[in-house]
Scaffold this motif. Structure first.
Motif, PDB file in Angstrom:
ATOM      1  N   THR A 114       0.827  -1.208   0.000  1.00  0.00           N
ATOM      2  CA  THR A 114       0.000   0.000   0.000  1.00  0.00           C
ATOM      3  C   THR A 114       0.857   1.252   0.000  1.00  0.00           C
ATOM      4  O   THR A 114       0.452   2.301  -0.519  1.00  0.00           O
ATOM      5  N   ASN A 115       2.056   1.150   0.574  1.00  0.00           N
ATOM      6  CA  ASN A 115       2.959   2.294   0.663  1.00  0.00           C
ATOM      7  C   ASN A 115       4.148   2.155  -0.288  1.00  0.00           C
ATOM      8  O   ASN A 115       5.241   2.662  -0.015  1.00  0.00           O
ATOM      9  N   TYR A 116       3.921   1.452  -1.408  1.00  0.00           N
ATOM     10  CA  TYR A 116       4.921   1.346  -2.480  1.00  0.00           C
ATOM     11  C   TYR A 116       6.263   0.811  -1.987  1.00  0.00           C
ATOM     12  O   TYR A 116       7.335   1.213  -2.450  1.00  0.00           O
ATOM     13  N   SER A 117       6.201  -0.110  -1.045  1.00  0.00           N
ATOM     14  CA  SER A 117       7.376  -0.796  -0.530  1.00  0.00           C
ATOM     15  C   SER A 117       7.104  -2.293  -0.629  1.00  0.00           C
ATOM     16  O   SER A 117       5.958  -2.701  -0.815  1.00  0.00           O
ATOM     17  N   TYR A 118       8.128  -3.106  -0.496  1.00  0.00           N
ATOM     18  CA  TYR A 118       7.889  -4.538  -0.658  1.00  0.00           C
ATOM     19  C   TYR A 118       9.098  -5.349  -0.182  1.00  0.00           C
ATOM     20  O   TYR A 118      10.231  -4.871  -0.172  1.00  0.00           O
ATOM     21  N   PRO A 119       8.836  -6.620   0.216  1.00  0.00           N
ATOM     22  CA  PRO A 119       9.955  -7.515   0.536  1.00  0.00           C
ATOM     23  C   PRO A 119      10.630  -7.954  -0.760  1.00  0.00           C
ATOM     24  O   PRO A 119       9.948  -8.314  -1.724  1.00  0.00           O
ATOM     25  N   GLY A 132      22.618 -18.913  14.715  1.00  0.00           N
ATOM     26  CA  GLY A 132      21.376 -19.225  15.386  1.00  0.00           C
ATOM     27  C   GLY A 132      20.154 -18.527  14.851  1.00  0.00           C
ATOM     28  O   GLY A 132      19.102 -18.533  15.492  1.00  0.00           O
ATOM     29  N   TRP A 133      20.242 -17.924  13.665  1.00  0.00           N
ATOM     30  CA  TRP A 133      19.085 -17.264  13.077  1.00  0.00           C
ATOM     31  C   TRP A 133      18.256 -18.263  12.285  1.00  0.00           C
ATOM     32  O   TRP A 133      18.791 -19.191  11.685  1.00  0.00           O
ATOM     33  N   ASP A 134      16.937 -18.034  12.272  1.00  0.00           N
ATOM     34  CA  ASP A 134      16.034 -18.901  11.516  1.00  0.00           C
ATOM     35  C   ASP A 134      15.665 -18.325  10.163  1.00  0.00           C
ATOM     36  O   ASP A 134      15.369 -19.064   9.230  1.00  0.00           O
ATOM     37  N   LYS A 135      15.639 -17.006  10.042  1.00  0.00           N
ATOM     38  CA  LYS A 135      15.130 -16.388   8.805  1.00  0.00           C
ATOM     39  C   LYS A 135      15.794 -15.045   8.559  1.00  0.00           C
ATOM     40  O   LYS A 135      16.122 -14.331   9.509  1.00  0.00           O
ATOM     41  N   ILE A 136      15.985 -14.741   7.294  1.00  0.00           N
ATOM     42  CA  ILE A 136      16.435 -13.417   6.880  1.00  0.00           C
ATOM     43  C   ILE A 136      15.385 -12.846   5.935  1.00  0.00           C
ATOM     44  O   ILE A 136      14.866 -13.554   5.064  1.00  0.00           O
ATOM     45  N   VAL A 137      15.049 -11.583   6.120  1.00  0.00           N
ATOM     46  CA  VAL A 137      14.089 -10.892   5.259  1.00  0.00           C
ATOM     47  C   VAL A 137      14.671  -9.530   4.902  1.00  0.00           C
ATOM     48  O   VAL A 137      15.080  -8.769   5.784  1.00  0.00           O
ATOM     49  N   ILE A 138      14.711  -9.219   3.615  1.00  0.00           N
ATOM     50  CA  ILE A 138      15.173  -7.915   3.148  1.00  0.00           C
ATOM     51  C   ILE A 138      13.976  -7.168   2.565  1.00  0.00           C
ATOM     52  O   ILE A 138      13.261  -7.701   1.718  1.00  0.00           O
ATOM     53  N   VAL A 139      13.759  -5.960   3.046  1.00  0.00           N
ATOM     54  CA  VAL A 139      12.608  -5.167   2.633  1.00  0.00           C
ATOM     55  C   VAL A 139      13.076  -3.853   2.039  1.00  0.00           C
ATOM     56  O   VAL A 139      13.964  -3.194   2.589  1.00  0.00           O
ATOM     57  N   LYS A 140      12.471  -3.474   0.914  1.00  0.00           N
ATOM     58  CA  LYS A 140      12.754  -2.164   0.336  1.00  0.00           C
ATOM     59  C   LYS A 140      11.633  -1.204   0.719  1.00  0.00           C
ATOM     60  O   LYS A 140      10.455  -1.477   0.479  1.00  0.00           O
ATOM     61  N   TYR A 141      12.005  -0.074   1.315  1.00  0.00           N
ATOM     62  CA  TYR A 141      11.071   1.018   1.595  1.00  0.00           C
ATOM     63  C   TYR A 141      11.342   2.135   0.594  1.00  0.00           C
ATOM     64  O   TYR A 141      12.499   2.505   0.368  1.00  0.00           O
ATOM     65  N   ARG A 142      10.277   2.667   0.020  1.00  0.00           N
ATOM     66  CA  ARG A 142      10.451   3.762  -0.937  1.00  0.00           C
ATOM     67  C   ARG A 142      11.034   4.998  -0.258  1.00  0.00           C
ATOM     68  O   ARG A 142      11.799   5.755  -0.863  1.00  0.00           O
ATOM     69  N   SER A 143      10.680   5.215   1.008  1.00  0.00           N
ATOM     70  CA  SER A 143      11.176   6.377   1.741  1.00  0.00           C
ATOM     71  C   SER A 143      10.953   6.172   3.231  1.00  0.00           C
ATOM     72  O   SER A 143      10.213   5.278   3.648  1.00  0.00           O
TER      73      SER A 143
END
Length: 204
Positions: A114-119, A132-143
């Motif tokens: 909705t805010n023009y951002s996305y994983p 010991g990490w289970d998950k990595i997620v990279i997210v792009k925010y427009r601003s």
């Protein structure tokens, strides 16, 4: 059959048009936030209900928003889940940490889009990490303004109870990266080629 093909073509063109609009808006540069805007968003965030673990570091968040340059950025998020979700009230479901995080993700992804951002990337990497990490997620925010809008949304606050119930530990850092609009154009081109090949085969 011809009516079905026509509807399929229209649907494909609609999807293609939506992709174009989304990409254009996601690439648009935002103006830096003013001090008044930062104060407004911080006040909204402070008014939302919080539970232990959900409270933002307000001063750090204020510094981050105040140094807004209007550019897009990426967050790299590392997660370690509880085996069982640790809700604070007994009326919450008895589910795994992973399931609780999935509930949060369903809300978060909608808010991002909705805010023009996305994983842009997500992976379970248990076999690749000795930290010991289970998950990595990279997210792009427009601003940073878009991030502030998400953080100040009541839907985010409500969904955060699932996030914090799921997480045993969490680390996040912000990175700036070059944008590659050519990659977007390539994806759009490949999509258009795939649709064209599909309809060509259907017409045989």
């Amino acid at each position: 059959r011809n009516n079905t093909l026509l509807l399929s073509k229209k649907a494909s063109l609609l999807i293609f048009g939506i992709m174009v609009i989304f990409i254009v808006f996601s690439l648009m540069k935002s103006s830096p936030m003013s001090s008044a805007e930062v104060d407004e968003y911080i006040n909204k965030i402070n008014k939302l209900s919080h539970v232990p673990g959900e409270q933002h570091d307000i001063e750090e968040l204020r510094r981050f928003l105040s140094s807004d340059d209007g550019e897009a950025f990426y967050t790299v998020n590392l997660y370690k889940y509880h085996q069982h979700a640790q809700y604070l009230t007994v009326d919450e479901p008895s589910i795994s940490g992973v399931a609780a995080y999935d509930k949060f993700s369903q809300v978060m992804v909608k808010l991002l889009l909705t805010n023009y951002s996305y994983p842009v990337f997500g992976s379970n990497w248990l076999d690749l990490s000795d930290k010991g990490w289970d998950k990595i997620v990279i997210v792009k925010y427009r601003s940073r303004r878009d991030m502030a809008k998400i953080f100040s949304d009541p839907k985010f606050s409500l969904a955060s109870k699932d996030k914090w119930a799921s997480i045993k530990k969490h680390d996040r850092f912000v990175v700036k990266a070059l944008h590659l609009p050519e990659a977007y154009m390539l994806l759009m081109f490949l999509f258009f080629i795939a649709v064209s090949v599909f309809f060509k085969r259907r017409n045989r």
